[in-house]
Design a protein around this motif. Structure first.
Motif, PDB file in Angstrom:
ATOM      1  N   TYR A  41     -46.178 -16.406 -17.415  1.00 12.63           N
ATOM      2  CA  TYR A  41     -45.082 -15.821 -18.179  1.00 12.63           C
ATOM      3  C   TYR A  41     -43.829 -16.687 -18.145  1.00 12.63           C
ATOM      4  O   TYR A  41     -42.707 -16.192 -18.186  1.00 12.63           O
ATOM      5  CB  TYR A  41     -44.735 -14.410 -17.656  1.00 12.63           C
ATOM      6  CG  TYR A  41     -45.833 -13.415 -17.855  1.00 12.63           C
ATOM      7  CD1 TYR A  41     -46.489 -12.846 -16.772  1.00 12.63           C
ATOM      8  CD2 TYR A  41     -46.239 -13.042 -19.128  1.00 12.63           C
ATOM      9  CE1 TYR A  41     -47.519 -11.944 -16.962  1.00 12.63           C
ATOM     10  CE2 TYR A  41     -47.262 -12.132 -19.318  1.00 12.63           C
ATOM     11  CZ  TYR A  41     -47.898 -11.587 -18.221  1.00 12.63           C
ATOM     12  OH  TYR A  41     -48.918 -10.698 -18.413  1.00 12.63           O
ATOM     13  N   ILE A  68     -37.972 -10.453 -18.284  1.00 14.11           N
ATOM     14  CA  ILE A  68     -38.069  -8.994 -18.201  1.00 14.11           C
ATOM     15  C   ILE A  68     -37.796  -8.605 -16.751  1.00 14.11           C
ATOM     16  O   ILE A  68     -38.472  -9.085 -15.849  1.00 14.11           O
ATOM     17  CB  ILE A  68     -39.456  -8.505 -18.634  1.00 14.11           C
ATOM     18  CG1 ILE A  68     -39.658  -8.785 -20.119  1.00 14.11           C
ATOM     19  CG2 ILE A  68     -39.616  -7.022 -18.365  1.00 14.11           C
ATOM     20  CD1 ILE A  68     -40.999  -8.344 -20.647  1.00 14.11           C
ATOM     21  N   THR A  83     -38.278  -6.504 -13.878  1.00 16.81           N
ATOM     22  CA  THR A  83     -39.134  -5.427 -13.380  1.00 16.81           C
ATOM     23  C   THR A  83     -38.424  -4.780 -12.209  1.00 16.81           C
ATOM     24  O   THR A  83     -37.656  -5.411 -11.512  1.00 16.81           O
ATOM     25  CB  THR A  83     -40.471  -5.992 -12.895  1.00 16.81           C
ATOM     26  OG1 THR A  83     -40.207  -6.968 -11.882  1.00 16.81           O
ATOM     27  CG2 THR A  83     -41.209  -6.660 -14.018  1.00 16.81           C
ATOM     28  N   MET A  84     -38.724  -3.502 -11.989  1.00 17.83           N
ATOM     29  CA  MET A  84     -38.054  -2.805 -10.890  1.00 17.83           C
ATOM     30  C   MET A  84     -38.372  -3.472  -9.568  1.00 17.83           C
ATOM     31  O   MET A  84     -37.571  -3.514  -8.669  1.00 17.83           O
ATOM     32  CB  MET A  84     -38.525  -1.352 -10.818  1.00 17.83           C
ATOM     33  CG  MET A  84     -37.760  -0.437 -11.695  1.00 17.83           C
ATOM     34  SD  MET A  84     -38.300  -0.618 -13.363  1.00 17.83           S
ATOM     35  CE  MET A  84     -37.144   0.393 -14.216  1.00 17.83           C
ATOM     36  N   CYS A  85     -39.631  -3.933  -9.480  1.00 15.34           N
ATOM     37  CA  CYS A  85     -40.096  -4.334  -8.162  1.00 15.34           C
ATOM     38  C   CYS A  85     -39.740  -5.775  -7.856  1.00 15.34           C
ATOM     39  O   CYS A  85     -40.523  -6.677  -8.128  1.00 15.34           O
ATOM     40  CB  CYS A  85     -41.598  -4.105  -8.031  1.00 15.34           C
ATOM     41  SG  CYS A  85     -42.090  -4.104  -6.309  1.00 15.34           S
ATOM     42  N   LEU A 135     -44.423  -3.078 -19.706  1.00 11.52           N
ATOM     43  CA  LEU A 135     -43.607  -3.114 -18.491  1.00 11.52           C
ATOM     44  C   LEU A 135     -44.471  -2.925 -17.252  1.00 11.52           C
ATOM     45  O   LEU A 135     -44.297  -3.611 -16.239  1.00 11.52           O
ATOM     46  CB  LEU A 135     -42.538  -2.018 -18.553  1.00 11.52           C
ATOM     47  CG  LEU A 135     -41.576  -1.954 -17.352  1.00 11.52           C
ATOM     48  CD1 LEU A 135     -40.792  -3.219 -17.182  1.00 11.52           C
ATOM     49  CD2 LEU A 135     -40.618  -0.768 -17.523  1.00 11.52           C
ATOM     50  N   HIS A 153     -47.588  -3.673 -16.941  1.00 13.32           N
ATOM     51  CA  HIS A 153     -48.368  -4.897 -16.758  1.00 13.32           C
ATOM     52  C   HIS A 153     -47.544  -5.956 -16.048  1.00 13.32           C
ATOM     53  O   HIS A 153     -48.018  -6.643 -15.139  1.00 13.32           O
ATOM     54  CB  HIS A 153     -48.832  -5.400 -18.132  1.00 13.32           C
ATOM     55  CG  HIS A 153     -49.653  -6.635 -18.062  1.00 13.32           C
ATOM     56  ND1 HIS A 153     -50.959  -6.644 -17.640  1.00 13.32           N
ATOM     57  CD2 HIS A 153     -49.344  -7.924 -18.337  1.00 13.32           C
ATOM     58  CE1 HIS A 153     -51.412  -7.872 -17.666  1.00 13.32           C
ATOM     59  NE2 HIS A 153     -50.461  -8.669 -18.089  1.00 13.32           N
ATOM     60  N   ARG A 154     -46.281  -6.075 -16.448  1.00  8.53           N
ATOM     61  CA  ARG A 154     -45.423  -7.072 -15.820  1.00  8.53           C
ATOM     62  C   ARG A 154     -45.090  -6.704 -14.380  1.00  8.53           C
ATOM     63  O   ARG A 154     -44.969  -7.570 -13.509  1.00  8.53           O
ATOM     64  CB  ARG A 154     -44.130  -7.238 -16.623  1.00  8.53           C
ATOM     65  CG  ARG A 154     -44.354  -7.839 -17.995  1.00  8.53           C
ATOM     66  CD  ARG A 154     -44.920  -9.232 -17.926  1.00  8.53           C
ATOM     67  NE  ARG A 154     -43.918 -10.167 -17.502  1.00  8.53           N
ATOM     68  CZ  ARG A 154     -43.124 -10.843 -18.325  1.00  8.53           C
ATOM     69  NH1 ARG A 154     -43.225 -10.676 -19.618  1.00  8.53           N
ATOM     70  NH2 ARG A 154     -42.224 -11.669 -17.857  1.00  8.53           N
ATOM     71  N   ILE A 155     -44.951  -5.428 -14.123  1.00 12.25           N
ATOM     72  CA  ILE A 155     -44.668  -4.999 -12.743  1.00 12.25           C
ATOM     73  C   ILE A 155     -45.853  -5.333 -11.851  1.00 12.25           C
ATOM     74  O   ILE A 155     -45.688  -5.847 -10.740  1.00 12.25           O
ATOM     75  CB  ILE A 155     -44.356  -3.484 -12.699  1.00 12.25           C
ATOM     76  CG1 ILE A 155     -42.959  -3.213 -13.246  1.00 12.25           C
ATOM     77  CG2 ILE A 155     -44.454  -2.951 -11.275  1.00 12.25           C
ATOM     78  CD1 ILE A 155     -42.615  -1.755 -13.343  1.00 12.25           C
ATOM     79  N   GLN A 198     -36.157   0.514  -4.000  1.00 14.52           N
ATOM     80  CA  GLN A 198     -36.853  -0.387  -4.921  1.00 14.52           C
ATOM     81  C   GLN A 198     -38.286   0.062  -5.131  1.00 14.52           C
ATOM     82  O   GLN A 198     -38.793   0.093  -6.260  1.00 14.52           O
ATOM     83  CB  GLN A 198     -36.871  -1.803  -4.347  1.00 14.52           C
ATOM     84  CG  GLN A 198     -35.654  -2.606  -4.654  1.00 14.52           C
ATOM     85  CD  GLN A 198     -35.801  -4.031  -4.187  1.00 14.52           C
ATOM     86  OE1 GLN A 198     -36.571  -4.333  -3.280  1.00 14.52           O
ATOM     87  NE2 GLN A 198     -35.062  -4.904  -4.800  1.00 14.52           N
ATOM     88  N   LEU A 199     -38.936   0.372  -4.035  1.00 15.43           N
ATOM     89  CA  LEU A 199     -40.340   0.784  -4.137  1.00 15.43           C
ATOM     90  C   LEU A 199     -40.469   2.097  -4.884  1.00 15.43           C
ATOM     91  O   LEU A 199     -41.404   2.282  -5.680  1.00 15.43           O
ATOM     92  CB  LEU A 199     -40.941   0.925  -2.737  1.00 15.43           C
ATOM     93  CG  LEU A 199     -41.176  -0.378  -1.989  1.00 15.43           C
ATOM     94  CD1 LEU A 199     -41.576  -0.095  -0.561  1.00 15.43           C
ATOM     95  CD2 LEU A 199     -42.261  -1.203  -2.661  1.00 15.43           C
ATOM     96  N   THR A 218     -40.190   1.614  -8.570  1.00 14.46           N
ATOM     97  CA  THR A 218     -41.417   1.010  -9.098  1.00 14.46           C
ATOM     98  C   THR A 218     -42.497   2.064  -9.265  1.00 14.46           C
ATOM     99  O   THR A 218     -43.197   2.103 -10.285  1.00 14.46           O
ATOM    100  CB  THR A 218     -41.920  -0.086  -8.154  1.00 14.46           C
ATOM    101  OG1 THR A 218     -40.860  -0.976  -7.860  1.00 14.46           O
ATOM    102  CG2 THR A 218     -43.072  -0.842  -8.770  1.00 14.46           C
ATOM    103  N   VAL A 244     -42.023   4.107 -12.420  1.00 12.71           N
ATOM    104  CA  VAL A 244     -42.500   3.523 -13.676  1.00 12.71           C
ATOM    105  C   VAL A 244     -44.030   3.544 -13.741  1.00 12.71           C
ATOM    106  O   VAL A 244     -44.617   3.825 -14.785  1.00 12.71           O
ATOM    107  CB  VAL A 244     -42.005   2.065 -13.822  1.00 12.71           C
ATOM    108  CG1 VAL A 244     -42.574   1.414 -15.058  1.00 12.71           C
ATOM    109  CG2 VAL A 244     -40.491   2.028 -13.874  1.00 12.71           C
TER     110      VAL A 244
END
Lengths: 346, 599
Positions: A287, A308, A310-312, B437, B439-441, B588-589, B592, B595
């Protein structure tokens, strides 16, 4: 059965007591060459008095010899050689038997190579004669049958090489003898040892002049048998720069990237479009870049990937370790949470 | 492995995790169990774990299951001795000696008293963490469906043959740590009053509208020193309450006791006869946990422990509706709520069917160009107005162009713009965006956990399907040996799968073909499990740190500044910072997980 003597062709003289036997081939693994090791099991008992053919063949002024050499040097017979039937039809029934001493002499001088192949006209198996150059003949001169057999087995493997184990299996020569033969052939610069990237401890042999295949060397990504991570990282960075800066970030195709790489001289080896595409694919999977749109000719265009969030952003996966609760935790700014003394169940 | 926590207990006797392992068999259940313990205590955790292990159960089954694990083997001789003592003392109920039949203390979650278990179940019901179903019995079918002669009736909760089944809702329990953020969110989106209402509801579980407004106004009155008119305060609170309902933040639910039973209970308070009627009878149990029949209604057993006392107080407060309190406020509240009875029906009975609710929520996301005009900036409006066609038409054509974007898809066109009176209907492609999103996470989690190459390999397998390791190595541009190591590591973590194909009837690993592939649902579950395990471990570590450092923290707070050494101060600050870091990591966790699981 391993050959005992180098191959000879018995002369037609009645005085000779040579025993003509059929050529019993040792078939090689590669059907394309259909090379048979010149491992005839023919035995010949030379008769001192019956060497008429040999004396005549030795004469370099022999017009028949010259004609024979000239015929074999013809471009259409280079490589594979001339078939026995073609030889017969060229020289006719009168002159053909006179070729025997010439062939023997040339064979003894290692200038002639005999092999078995399928005739293109009749479709049947027959002997082929091919001429070796003087240099090659010099190299091959003095080699015994075992060495020649080993050489032919290695030659049949082509640019993919052959393991020593496989050579031993095919030739049935003991390891000690094989080692001596390998040394001898290496000294004469007839074969060379190479190491495959897939099995570095094993030895592969191939002909000296051949370039090893990509599967053996690993292609441009390997240097001296080792995977070149730095080289690949450099190329990837270069591609990222190209994608960001060329065409003002509106997109570049693989062809444009490849041309830029050649222009900049980034790579020590010329990379094909397939190899450049391989690099670009890895960036897509990470990516770092993304595909967007196509050119007029239908080639994909690549642009920098949008970030992007991401939260994590959590990267502290030590928490999954079994002994996490026993560990002290040190954070980036030197804040430290000590682990407490482990307790045992009462 | 020795217990890292020593005397610090964090599990119940029915928990599926042990104290010394950091990898529970079911991380999501273990996490929800820990959240329950943190917010409601060890007894409620025991009931939760019993529902986890047993599945949907009736109260009777639940009590039997919990007692099986929490009761200790009683020495018959001792039992007889105590009975003799009680009989000989003749002191009555007050002086009766009771033997503790539990295997451990209540603080460790060992509970044997049926009333405690019942009270815990009520707490869980009250906070919407347990779902009730059933109410069936032998004769239920004719009662529920009705016959030609008999009309349709609901099951009778007072009957001893009526059984309700309780199912624990895992997903709801995990939301408990997010309550402060809900309050913060409602404050930022709406106002302070909304935040107070949400806080109150989250704390108490469920309340009537009158109660909520009365309590919030009481709290504001005590906090606010300004001389704002009381009526105006109430009006503001009711307005916020209405907005919360209309925006879908709160909804009306069925009360645990029905209206009729509430009225009955109210009547009982006025009448001297202390008969037990109504919904309460469903929980009428004797000491052995058996439901007594309607014929011989006897006083239900009252445990003297603090837990059950507080639970009973809570129930009685619910039914109290503040009648007899500040009557003037109540009348005002009732009068303010009366125009909103469609939204807030009396007694909070459901007025909207599920289907209607789904339709309403589904239509929330659909918009036409005219709907978003008020939210555009002035510059954008001006720019669109100056172009040919005007504001609405240009906006519609721009939305149409946006709907054509494929990477990523942002808007989808639901109704054609051509000829549409409103310029078309559009919807934000939430599902696609969310899928992307997620998928990216997952990619990011695998990257931080296993490395960039591992994440690349997973992407390759997702794209290519089943592959041999050499092909994977070639595509990932890594040596074959390294690729094999990574593949086996990912397989051990249950991110990818391995299948083998044998060329011969007998197993021969030399000739077999080994193929790797990714199953998206399994990958997602493994990532979620890892996140839950990480979150649980961090929470436990934090709780343990606070438990161990409690005395020291109290001393540090109370200590005189003059006497404190600098080093002690630094250590205390470092300790607090460490706890902050743990909180931040948990946050943070949790986001995640939100989502990946909850959206």
């Amino acid at each position: 059965m391993p050959p005992k003597r180098p191959p000879t062709v018995a002369s037609g003289g009645a005085a000779t007591k040579r025993k003509r036997t059929a050529i019993s081939p040792v078939m090689s693994m590669t059907p394309s060459t259909n090379t048979i090791g010149a491992s005839t099991s023919s035995t010949s008992a030379t008769n001192g008095g019956g060497g008429g053919g040999g004396d005549g063949a030795n004469s370099s002024n022999n017009p028949l010899r010259s004609e024979f050499l000239q015929l074999l040097s013809a471009p259409q017979y280079k490589g594979r050689g001339i078939a026995n039937s073609a030889l017969k039809s060229h020289f006719g029934d009168t002159k053909y038997p006179q070729l025997v001493p010439i062939i023997n002499e040339l064979t003894r001088a290692s200038r002639l190579n005999m092999s078995k192949g399928i005739s293109t006209t009749t479709g049947e198996s027959e002997v082929y004669f091919s001429l070796l150059s003087v240099v090659e003949a010099t190299k091959m001169q003095g080699l015994d049958a075992h060495s020649k057999l080993v050489y032919q087995v290695i030659e049949s493997a082509g640019n993919k090489g052959i393991w020593t184990v496989d050579i031993r299996v095919q030739t049935n020569i003991p390891q000690a003898t094989l080692t001596k033969i390998f040394k001898q052939l290496e000294t004469r610069k007839l074969i060379k040892p190479i190491k495959a990237v897939t099995a570095k401890t094993k030895k592969l042999y191939m002909l000296y002049d051949l370039v090893p295949a990509k599967e053996i060397t690993g292609g441009p990504w390997y240097t001296e048998g080792e995977f070149d991570h730095e080289f690949i990282a450099e190329l990837r960075n270069f591609i990222i720069l190209c994608v960001r800066r060329m065409n003002r970030g509106n997109g570049v195709s693989i062809k444009q990237i490849s041309d830029k790489m050649i222009q900049a001289g980034v790579s020590r080896v010329q990379l094909s479009l397939v190899e450049v595409r391989q690099l670009v694919q890895t960036l897509l999977h990470d990516y770092v870049i993304e595909e967007r749109g196509v050119t007029e000719s239908g080639d994909a265009l690549f642009v920098p990937a949008k970030k992007i969030t991401t939260m994590c952003e959590f990267g502290w996966w030590d928490v999954l370790c079994k002994d996490f609760h026993f560990r002290g935790i040190r954070f980036e700014d030197d804040v430290y949470l000590t682990a407490h003394e482990p307790h045992h169940h009462s | 492995m020795p217990n890292a926590f020593g005397g610090f207990t964090h599990i119940s006797p029915l928990s599926n995790a042990t104290s010394s392992t950091s990898h529970p068999p079911d991380p999501q259940k273990a996490l929800s169990s820990n959240c329950i313990r943190d917010y409601f205590g060890p007894v409620v955790q025991t009931v939760t774990d019993a529902l986890h292990s047993r599945g949907p159960s009736t109260l009777h089954d639940l009590i039997a299951h919990i007692r099986q694990h929490c009761l200790r083997d009683v020495n018959e001789e001792r039992n007889r001795l105590i009975e003799q003592l009680n009989a000989s003392s003749g002191k009555g109920q007050a002086g009766k000696i009771n033997m503790n039949k539990a295997r451990g203390s209540e603080a460790a979650g060992f509970v044997t008293d049926a009333s405690h278990i019942r009270a815990s179940l009520i707490v869980l019901l009250h906070h919407g963490l347990v779902r009730v179903s059933g109410g069936g019995s032998k004769h239920a079918s004719s009662r529920i469906h009705g016959t030609d002669d008999k009309p349709l009736t609901k099951p009778d909760p007072t009957s001893s043959t009526t059984h309700y089944t309780y199912t624990f809702l895992d997903g709801r329990a995990r939301l408990l740590p997010r309550y402060p953020r809900y309050i913060q969110h409602s404050k930022s989106v709406m106002d302070e009053n909304a935040a107070h209402i949400v806080e109150f509801l989250l704390f108490h579980g469920r309340m009537t509208a009158e109660d909520i407004i009365s309590h919030v106004s009481g709290k504001l009155r005590s906090e606010d020193s300004s001389n704002k008119e009381q009526h105006q305060v109430l009006v503001d609170i009711v307005k916020s309450f209405r907005v919360l309902i209309e925006s879908g933040y709160i909804k009306s639910v069925e009360p645990i006791a029905s209206n009729r039973s509430l009225q009955d209970i109210q009547q009982q308070k006025e009448s001297p006869n202390d008969g037990i009627k109504g919904g309460e009878v469903e929980f009428e149990l004797n000491d052995e946990g058996e439901i007594s029949s309607a014929g011989k209604r006897k006083r239900r057993s009252r445990s003297t422990s603090d837990v059950s006392k507080s639970k009973r107080r809570k129930i009685s407060e619910e039914t109290d509706n503040n009648y007899g309190g500040n009557k003037k406020d109540d009348e005002q509240v009732v009068s303010l709520l009366s125009p909103l009875r469609k939204l807030v029906p009396s007694g909070s009975q459901l007025s909207e069917t599920e289907e209607e609710q789904h339709i309403r929520l589904a239509e929330l996301g659909i918009f036409s160009p005219s709907d978003i005009i008020p939210f555009l900036s002035d510059e954008t409006k001006q720019l669109l107005q100056t172009q040919i066609g005007g504001l609405a038409q240009n906006l519609s054509s721009n939305l149409l162009r946006m709907s054509k974007l494929q990477y990523p898809p942002i808007i989808s066109e639901l109704e054609e713009t051509l000829g549409h009176p409103q310029g078309g209907k559009f919807e934000v492609s939430m599902r696609n965006l969310l899928h992307r999103l997620r998928h990216r996470i997952i990619h990011r989690v695998v990257t931080t956990h296993q490395g960039t190459v591992a994440a690349r390999i997973i992407n390759i397998l997702q794209q290519r399907g089943h592959c041999e390791s050499d092909i994977v190595a070639e595509d990932a541009m890594v040596p074959a040996k390294e690729a094999r190591e990574i593949l086996h590591r990912l397989h051990r973590e249950r991110y990818i799968c391995l299948s083998d194909m044998h060329l011969t009837k007998t197993h021969n690993s030399g000739t077999a073909i080994y193929l790797w592939n990714v199953i998206p649902s399994r990958l997602s579950k493994s990532v979620v499990d890892n996140i839950c395990t990480a979150l649980l471990n961090l929470r436990l570590r934090r709780q343990h740190e606070v438990e161990v450092g409690k005395d020291w923290m109290d001393r540090a707070k109370d200590a005189n500044d003059e006497n404190n050494s600098e080093e002690d101060k630094k250590k205390y600050q470092a300790f607090c910072k460490g706890l902050e870091r743990l909180d931040s990591a948990c946050l943070q966790l949790d986001e995640t997980l939100m989502v990946l699981l909850d959206l």
